[in-house]
Design an enzyme around this catalytic site. Structure first.
Site, PDB file in Angstrom:
ATOM      1  N   ASP A 127     -13.644   7.826 -10.152  1.00 45.85           N
ATOM      2  CA  ASP A 127     -15.096   7.790 -10.376  1.00 45.85           C
ATOM      3  C   ASP A 127     -15.668   6.387 -10.174  1.00 45.85           C
ATOM      4  O   ASP A 127     -16.854   6.223  -9.908  1.00 45.85           O
ATOM      5  CB  ASP A 127     -15.441   8.251 -11.792  1.00 45.85           C
ATOM      6  CG  ASP A 127     -15.042   9.693 -12.041  1.00 45.85           C
ATOM      7  OD1 ASP A 127     -14.726  10.400 -11.060  1.00 45.85           O
ATOM      8  OD2 ASP A 127     -15.040  10.111 -13.204  1.00 45.85           O
ATOM      9  N   CYS A 166       3.070   8.541   5.754  1.00 46.46           N
ATOM     10  CA  CYS A 166       4.441   9.053   5.818  1.00 46.46           C
ATOM     11  C   CYS A 166       4.445  10.227   6.793  1.00 46.46           C
ATOM     12  O   CYS A 166       4.959  11.297   6.508  1.00 46.46           O
ATOM     13  CB  CYS A 166       4.968   9.436   4.436  1.00 46.46           C
ATOM     14  SG  CYS A 166       3.995  10.691   3.601  1.00 46.46           S
TER      15      CYS A 166
END
Length: 180
Positions: free
Chosen positions: A42, A114
């Site tokens: 947030d 990855c």
């Protein structure tokens, strides 16, 4: 990273999934890290505004398909949805844009996945550089500062590891420098 920085400067960790960072404060304390702040997702808009153009280095370990882990997690291939790739690419591009805003002149932006998919790696960086002429790729030998000596890995401008060539998970990384 804190060890490489000798606990000096500031490290900031942000992730949109609070579960990924939930244990980080405990791990940082156990490691004796005193220069890191963990931010809630947030906080991202305010963080981006406050830190715009101030970061020496931004590491983006972006969400990806995880295709680089399929060698040791073959069942993950069945969870991969090719139709979802466009959404992954959009999120990666957005994170590159956000990360670029933070980098000060002369600073670096490091992008890592990855994944072994060109769309998430070289193609994604090519698109970014096509829109951001103020960034250039840093040679791996310079980016790693001599920490990696294997010529199969340390040459060129992009780190691209594959299970077939390197006996590792698939991994991609590139360091970009903002003109100063």
């Amino acid at each position: 990273m804190a060890a490489a920085m000798r606990n000096q400067g500031e490290l900031h960790a942000i992730d949109n999934d609070p579960r990924r960072l939930a244990r980080l404060p405990v791990r940082l304390a156990r490691a004796g890290v005193r220069n890191a702040t963990v931010h809630a997702a947030d906080d991202l808009p305010r963080f981006l505004q406050d830190m715009e153009g101030k970061a020496d280095c931004v590491l983006l370990d972006v969400p990806c398909t995880g295709s680089g882990t399929w060698r040791r997690n073959p069942e993950a291939r069945w969870r991969y949805d090719p139709a979802g790739l466009d959404e992954v690419l959009r999120r990666q591009a957005g994170l590159l844009e956000d990360g670029a805003r933070l980098v000060k002149p002369g600073g670096r932006l490091v992008y890592a996945t990855c994944s072994v998919l060109p769309a998430e790696n070289g193609d994604q960086i090519g698109r970014f550089l096509g829109h951001h002429g103020e960034f250039t790729e840093v040679p791996l030998a310079e980016a790693w500062g001599g920490a990696i000596t294997d010529p199969r890995i340390s040459s060129g401008r992009r780190l691209s590891l594959t299970p077939y060539r390197h006996g590792t998970d698939g991994f991609f990384a590139v360091a970009l420098r903002r003109a100063g």
